[in-house]
Scaffold this motif. Structure first.
Motif: not given
Ligand code: B12
Length: 248
Positions: A34-38
């Motif tokens: 997900d976006e917040n782990f990229k």
């Protein structure tokens, strides 16, 4: 040094101590999470996942414990792996390396890196998740965590962290698919149930036949809380000292 040479050198530095190193592109990781782990790096940026095998205990942790006269606070294993990561940073002083351990959290309390996803995209160990099972056997309310399985060591290994070579691009890195060793619906279900409901009995680690397991000393060490490990540490130190005297 070429990216290929860097990978070889990292392997040379880590493998004698019971670690494995598996290269991947940041883009492969970012495609899944997900976006917040990229990670905010280019697709071809090279990273290396580091895992510990059953040999790490004898080849790295115990010698580290023996030579550390004043263990101080915290987990000795974390200190030991940090020492290896720092050593690599020193060896590659020209490279801008971001070393992230499995236990590091962001201020939001989210892990900085999802090592199981990194294990999957690097080909080191297949990451089995609930969504691999169709139909889902558990129902909406159950929380089922995923687990990685190594082709040689089953569950007898750990994913210790990643080294991101921020200024090294490796467009030609060949993608290695992880081996789907737990390859039936029933076995995948059994694996996830053992990992989620009975992880303390170690049996999820033996879901496939393995080449090597943790020794009894290693199991005892990891099953003991860090605050209660001092007697074990003393025992390991005295064993090693006896071994050293015997070999004189
Ligand atoms: C927080 C944490 C816990 C928490 C929560 C568990 C969890 N998984 O959320 C708690 C305390 C419960 C826990 C417990 C344990 N843990 Co723990 N834990 C972690 C930790 C630090 C972070 C996990 C996390 O929060 N993930 C966040 C969620 C959102 O990630 P996710 O579910 O994988 O979702 C992502 C993927 O699905 C990905 N994705 C989406 N689609 C696709 C498709 C594909 C193909 C792929 C590859 C990915 C992918 O995107 C999602 C994110 O956007 C990791 C180390 C790490 N840094 O990763 C260890 C880790 C998962 N734990 C581990 C272990 C061994 C345990 C324990 C057995 C205790 C122990 N240490 O011995 C127990 C067992 C679980 C249980 N029955 O309770 C090991 C697992 C090893 C393995 N073989 O897989 C890890 C990897 C630590 C390590 N150093 O090896 N843990």
């Amino acid at each position: 040094m070429s990216p290929k040479e860097i990978i070889e050198k990292v392997e040379q530095l880590l493998c004698p101590f019971g670690f494995e190193a598996h290269a991947f592109k940041i883009g492969w990781y970012n495609e899944h999470v997900d976006e917040n782990f990229k990670f905010p790096y280019d697709y071809d940026t090279m990273a290396i996942l580091v895992i510990s095998t059953p040999d790490m205990f004898d080849k790295s942790l115990v010698p580290y414990i023996v030579r550390t006269e004043c263990p101080g606070t915290g987990d000795m294993l974390d200190h030991c792996v940090t020492e290896h990561f720092n050593n690599i940073k020193k060896e590659f002083a020209d490279c801008d390396i971001e070393a992230i351990h499995d236990f590091e959290l962001l201020p939001s309390r989210r892990p900085k890196v999802l090592v199981q996803t990194a294990g999957h995209v690097s080909g080191a160990a297949y990451y089995y998740q609930r969504k691999d099972l169709d139909p889902d056997p558990w129902g909406d309310k159950a929380k089922i965590y995923g687990v990685s399985i190594h082709p040689k060591y089953g569950g007898w290994f750990a994913l210790r962290g990643v080294l991101i070579f921020k200024n090294i691009k490796h467009p030609d890195l060949e993608r290695v698919s992880p081996v789907d060793v737990v390859n039936t619906y029933e076995l995948k279900k059994e694996l996830l149930e053992r990992f989620n409901y009975n992880w303390q009995d170690w049996t999820f680690r033996d879901i496939i036949p393995v080449e090597k397991r943790y020794s009894e000393d290693q199991k005892e060490y990891f099953a003991t809380l860090p605050k209660d490990r001092q007697p074990l540490i003393e025992k390991l130190k005295s064993h090693r000292k006896c071994e050293a005297v015997d070999s004189l």
